[in-house]
Design a protein around this motif. Structure first.
Motif, short mmCIF file in Angstrom:
data_model
loop_
_atom_site.label_atom_id
_atom_site.label_comp_id
_atom_site.label_asym_id
_atom_site.label_seq_id
_atom_site.Cartn_x
_atom_site.Cartn_y
_atom_site.Cartn_z
N LYS A 77 0.70 -1.35 0.10
CA LYS A 77 0.03 -0.07 -0.04
C LYS A 77 1.14 1.25 -0.01
O LYS A 77 1.86 1.29 0.48
CB LYS A 77 -0.86 0.00 1.35
N LYS A 78 0.58 2.54 -0.83
CA LYS A 78 1.18 3.58 -0.91
C LYS A 78 0.96 4.24 0.46
O LYS A 78 -0.15 4.29 1.08
CB LYS A 78 0.63 4.34 -1.80
N PRO A 79 1.89 4.51 1.28
CA PRO A 79 1.91 5.40 2.35
C PRO A 79 1.21 6.84 2.14
O PRO A 79 1.49 7.43 1.16
CB PRO A 79 3.45 5.55 2.88
N SER A 80 0.52 7.31 3.22
CA SER A 80 -0.05 8.50 3.35
C SER A 80 0.98 9.66 2.87
O SER A 80 2.05 9.73 3.54
CB SER A 80 -0.77 8.80 4.35
N HIS A 81 0.77 10.45 1.93
CA HIS A 81 1.69 11.55 1.50
C HIS A 81 1.84 12.54 2.89
O HIS A 81 2.83 12.97 3.17
CB HIS A 81 1.17 12.40 0.57
N PHE A 93 7.15 13.30 8.83
CA PHE A 93 8.17 12.73 9.11
C PHE A 93 9.24 13.45 8.63
O PHE A 93 10.45 13.58 9.16
CB PHE A 93 8.34 11.48 8.81
N ILE A 94 9.34 13.91 7.39
CA ILE A 94 10.35 15.00 6.55
C ILE A 94 10.63 16.08 7.43
O ILE A 94 11.76 16.52 7.65
CB ILE A 94 10.13 15.03 5.22
N ALA A 95 9.28 16.78 7.74
CA ALA A 95 9.43 18.02 8.49
C ALA A 95 10.20 18.05 9.54
O ALA A 95 10.83 18.58 10.15
CB ALA A 95 8.13 18.69 8.52
N LEU A 96 9.70 16.76 10.62
CA LEU A 96 10.37 16.21 11.88
C LEU A 96 11.88 16.41 11.64
O LEU A 96 12.74 16.85 12.57
CB LEU A 96 9.60 15.23 12.41
N GLY A 97 12.23 15.37 10.67
CA GLY A 97 13.74 15.42 10.34
C GLY A 97 14.45 16.54 10.12
O GLY A 97 15.45 16.96 10.83
N VAL A 98 13.77 17.61 9.35
CA VAL A 98 14.54 18.79 9.36
C VAL A 98 14.82 19.61 10.47
O VAL A 98 15.44 20.33 10.66
CB VAL A 98 13.62 19.41 7.99
N LEU A 99 13.43 19.51 11.13
CA LEU A 99 13.60 20.27 12.49
C LEU A 99 14.58 19.92 13.32
O LEU A 99 15.15 20.80 14.15
CB LEU A 99 12.02 20.41 13.14
N VAL A 100 14.66 18.73 13.51
CA VAL A 100 15.68 18.05 14.48
C VAL A 100 17.01 18.32 14.03
O VAL A 100 18.03 18.89 14.84
CB VAL A 100 15.43 16.45 14.56
N PRO A 134 15.69 7.39 14.63
CA PRO A 134 14.35 6.79 14.90
C PRO A 134 13.25 7.33 13.98
O PRO A 134 12.21 6.83 13.96
CB PRO A 134 14.19 7.62 16.41
N ILE A 135 13.26 8.35 13.27
CA ILE A 135 12.48 9.08 12.32
C ILE A 135 12.16 8.15 11.16
O ILE A 135 11.02 7.84 11.18
CB ILE A 135 12.83 10.52 12.09
N PRO A 136 13.04 7.74 10.61
CA PRO A 136 12.56 6.88 9.45
C PRO A 136 12.29 5.42 9.93
O PRO A 136 11.34 4.57 9.27
CB PRO A 136 14.07 6.69 8.48
#
Length: 911
Positions: free
Chosen positions: A458-462, A468-475, A495-497
């Motif tokens: 199944k395709k993950p939700s955009h 999660f990308i935004a969280l990674g950039v913030l961290v 832990p993010i991915p």
């Protein structure tokens, strides 16, 4: 699946490395302003005698005839100087002990990665601050204080490393060499004007490192005649050196003498942990600036040592390595107060530098200072202490300086561990996420626990991906503005991915929850209780070996709650017998404490007896493979006989102090090398190959054994053979329509994947059995979390000259042999149960990760170094288990499936 294992290996390397970044970082601080005592010192020169490996009781006690074992030192205690016990700290090794004595701080824990031999971080020391230092002794100790030091004021004189031979006829030459060369040095100084002027300077140090006692203790035990006689030789040598120095300097009264030890030694000849015999070392000092003996009627110590040593009337002053013992100083109260004030200033400077470094690396609104020692309190204490000194209230000044030292040390620890909680939270998040993802992968791809729809991609939700990308950039931005080390990015971003991969399998999570709800509540609780209890038993076994005994007894009872007791009575009885027999080993003392060569001989005879039974069965067979197999078994039996011969004759030769015979050394290395090759010449039929691996492993293991542990791999292998048969009997699944006999199965390099089945609930038990047997291999005959569980005598068939890396490699192979036997049996279990190794390995991965998470929470950063070090080593062991299992699985696959063909052999003879 290959990508998953590669990523899993990388993730575990990160988790493994995190413990070094969190707990094994250097506490040393650089860039402080130097502090000096304004008053002149009472001594111009220091003579430091360090008797490596000397226990306090061995020096102070009387011999069998009622005479002092060290008469010169006892005379010093009674007539010239002061004495006490130096309390060393874990790890009780030569390098940490000498660093504490000479550099004044407890060893930098990051040095463990260098084997306590190299300087991972530069540090200041008494030797570095001296005008000139001359040192004699072991190259391992002397060089670490000279390495990286600028200038040419440190001179070292060392013997060859080959002189440190545990099998030598007389190792006291390590000490007499030092004494002789010191005498030659001062004789040369009388005729060399340049050298004569140097040795008459102020602030000079003479360091005599005496290794003979330590070497004799390792080779013969501290209770031996060799160890005790070596103490007398050292005592005589010190007497001569002291007399020579006093004559050389014309009794000017400007020489201070210290005699002590870096660590002690256990009764079984080892050190490294926190046993009192390892941590209690002698400390005797006399000469310039040292108090004379003080007679007392009552002492504060309540141990029995004083009366036993007949020293109850001479004041004993105990010290701790690394702390200035001002009670030993025979000087004015002003000098004592000024010395403590300088000491306090030195430590306070370290505190200030550490605080500044941490403050500059953290955003102001996130920084929390150490509240117990604010700047105002620092100034207040220093002002009061200086005022007390001016008012001649010296005791009050000393007390205040000790308080400041205590607070500054607490503050140093606070800033050193400032990021520990933050990093720990991120590592735990990664741990839990990875374990969850591995569990979901098993449920989704290797079981029938979910609906078919969940296994569709199944395709993950955009929205989820973008979040999660935004969280990674913030961290990453948060870490960047604080100028954090690059490793922080890994711990915080990993832990993010992982959690993104978990949450994208939301459908699988739903299906699994629905499946779990189909179980009756009582049955579900029972499963969870048994699984949790099993994990806790594994965790407790790292602290209490006897819990393995309880687990093996439970294993012995297992057939009574299954159908095994009725459908396979002989196999059940064998399982019970060998489980109970193996359960005895964790109750035995740690290997090395009571060496017994006859037990090693007994183990060899049992292996030969078992081999004869196999040879007899081979003779009954009538096929063209019989000659090859029979010849191979006879060669391996000969290898066992040679191993027994080498062990016995080497032990006898060392007892007679004739050293290690060259013939024995050659045979030992050949046997070790052939143990890797001979199994590959045997047929790949399951029983024949496993038995060949056992014979080759035992021939090497006997050479590395000193006592009852020689029986351990034999009993473990017998249980493994039964386990293989037990697992085939317990396999009762509808999907398995055909079951071969164990004796007819063959290991193959490329197994038929069409025969592999999906995972069932009973496979969780199989995975748990594997982990339990691996932990039993860890702690069955000792505790590898403690360095003093190792017995150097176990490598004496290979070498006796001290070589830490070679000896360590041999002992590591001794530890790995039971692992290899278990993993080879595991290969057979996979074959008999038609289960993919990848699928079962995933469950083992999850179990070991759950254990690792336990130990991560159990890691201590306070208390004794023994508690701290043990807790860290437990985590490292469990994390290493997951990584090493990949290597062991590959090695076991090689040993069980590969076959070497002799030159010129026809292809038709291939098995």
């Amino acid at each position: 699946m290959l990508l998953f294992f590669i990523l899993g290996l990388l993730v575990h390397f990160v988790f493994f490395g995190s413990i070094f970044d969190i707990y094994f970082t250097s506490p040393l601080v650089h860039g402080m302003t130097p502090q000096f005592t304004p008053l002149p010192p009472p001594a111009k020169r220091l003579v430091l005698f360090v008797a490596d490996g000397l226990r306090a009781d061995a020096l102070y006690e009387f011999d069998e005839n009622g005479n002092p074992r060290a008469p010169f030192i006892r005379n010093i205690i009674m007539h010239e100087g002061s004495w006490g016990i130096s309390h060393t700290r874990v790890p009780t090794e030569s390098r940490p002990g000498h660093v504490a004595l000479i550099a004044g701080f407890y060893e930098d824990v990051s040095a463990v990665a260098k084997g306590w031999k190299e300087n991972p971080v530069g540090f200041d020391s008494l030797i570095n601050e001296s005008k000139y230092t001359w040192s004699w002794g072991s190259p391992d100790i002397l060089t670490m204080f000279a390495k990286g030091v600028g200038g040419d004021h440190i001179y070292t004189y060392s013997y060859d490393a080959e002189s440190e031979d545990f099998g030598a006829h007389d190792v006291t030459k390590l000490d007499t060499w030092v004494f002789d060369h010191v005498k030659e040095f001062f004789h040369a100084a009388r005729n060399n004007q340049s050298l004569f002027s140097k040795v008459n300077e102020e602030k000079i140090v003479f360091f005599l490192h005496l290794l003979g006692i330590d070497t004799n203790g390792h080779a013969h035990r501290p209770t031996s005649r060799e160890y005790k006689d070596n103490i007398k030789i050292v005592d005589d040598g010190i007497k001569e050196i002291v007399s020579m120095l006093e004559h050389f300097y014309g009794n000017d009264g400007k020489t201070a003498f210290i005699f002590t030890s870096d660590h002690g030694m256990t009764d079984w000849g080892f050190h490294g942990a926190g046993h009192p015999s390892e941590t209690l070392t002698p400390f005797v000092t006399w000469g310039a600036g040292i108090k004379y003996p003080q007679k007392v009627s009552v002492q504060k110590f309540d141990d029995a040592f004083l009366k036993e040593w007949k020293l109850e009337n001479w004041k004993r002053q105990d010290i701790h390595q690394g702390i200035l013992p001002i009670d030993y100083l025979n000087n004015t109260d002003l000098f004592r107060a000024e010395s403590m004030f300088t000491n306090a200033m030195q430590i306070l400077e370290q505190f200030k530098v550490k605080m500044t470094q941490k403050k500059e690396a953290i955003l102001p609104f996130f920084f929390t200072p150490f509240k117990l020692l604010s700047e105002s309190k620092q100034l207040n204490i220093l002002r009061k202490a200086r005022s007390y000194i001016k008012q001649r209230k010296y005791d009050e000044a000393v007390s205040l300086c000790k308080e400041l030292i205590h607070l500054a040390l607490k503050g140093l620890s606070y800033y050193h561990t400032y990021d520990r909680f933050f990093l720990g939270v991120n590592v735990v998040l990664g741990f839990v996420g990875w374990t969850s993802y591995a569990s979901l992968l098993i449920i989704k791809s290797h079981s029938n626990l979910t609906r078919g729809v969940s296994k569709e991609v199944k395709k993950p939700s955009h929205l989820l991906a973008c979040s999660f990308i935004a969280l990674g950039v913030l961290v990453a931005f948060f870490l960047l503005i604080q100028d954090c080390p690059w490793t922080y990015y890994i711990y915080c971003l990993l832990p993010i991915p992982i959690w993104y991969a978990v949450l994208r399998e939301f459908g699988v999570i739903q299906d699994f929850v629905l499946f779990v709800l189909t179980f009756p509540p009582s049955q579900l609780v029972a499963y969870l209780f048994i699984f949790t209890l099993g994990i806790e038993v594994l965790v407790l076994s790292f602290f209490y070996r006897y819990t393995l005994t309880a687990g093996l007894v439970a294993f012995a009872c297992w057939p009574f709650i299954t159908q095994l007791r009725t459908q396979a009575k002989s196999i059940s009885l064998s399982w019970i017998f060998f489980s109970l027999l193996l359960a005895v080993f964790p109750l035995m003392p740690v290997v090395g404490r009571k060496p017994d060569i006859f037990l090693v001989m007994g183990a060899g005879l049992l292996v030969l007896l078992l081999s004869l039974c196999v040879v007899t069965s081979l003779l009954k067979r009538k096929d063209h493979f019989i000659n090859e197999e029979l010849l191979l078994h006879l060669v391996q039996m000969l290898s066992i006989v040679l191993s027994m011969y080498v062990v016995y004759t080497t032990h006898d030769s060392l007892l007679k102090k004739q050293g290690l015979p060259v013939f024995n050394q050659i045979i030992s290395w050949i046997t070790l090398a052939s143990s890797f090759v001979l199994p590959l010449l045997s047929p790949t039929r399951l029983f024949e190959r496993l038995f060949s691996i056992l014979l080759s492993s035992m021939s090497a293991y006997l050479l590395l054994s000193t006592g009852y542990e020689a029986l351990f791999p034999l009993v473990l292998s017998c249980l493994m053979f039964v386990w293989i048969q037990v697992e085939q009997e317990t396999l009762r699944q509808p999907s398995v329509s055909y079951k071969q006999k164990v004796t007819s199965l063959q290991f193959t390099c490329s197994p038929d994947i069409t025969q592999f089945r999906q995972l069932y609930l009973d496979d969780v038990r199989r995975a748990f059995f594997l982990v339990f047997f691996l932990v039993t291999a860890f702690f069955g005959t000792g505790n590898i979390a403690s360095i003093n569980s190792f017995d150097l005598a176990s490598v004496y068939c290979f070498l006796t000259v001290f070589s830490p890396f070679m000896m360590g490699a041999l002992m590591m192979w001794k530890i790995l042999i039971p692992f290899v036997l278990v993993m080879c049996a595991f290969e057979a279990v996979q074959l008999t149960t038609q289960l993919s190794s990848k699928r079962l390995f995933l469950m083992v991965l999850i179990i070991s990760d759950i254990m690792a998470l336990h130990f991560f929470f159990l890691v201590k950063d306070d208390g004794s170094w023994l508690d701290i070090g043990t807790s860290i080593s437990h985590y490292v062991i469990v994390m290493s288990m997951t990584i090493v299992l990949v290597f062991l699985n590959g090695l076991a696959h090689l040993l069980t499936t590969k076959k070497l063909e002799l030159c010129g052999k026809p292809k038709s003879h291939l098995i």
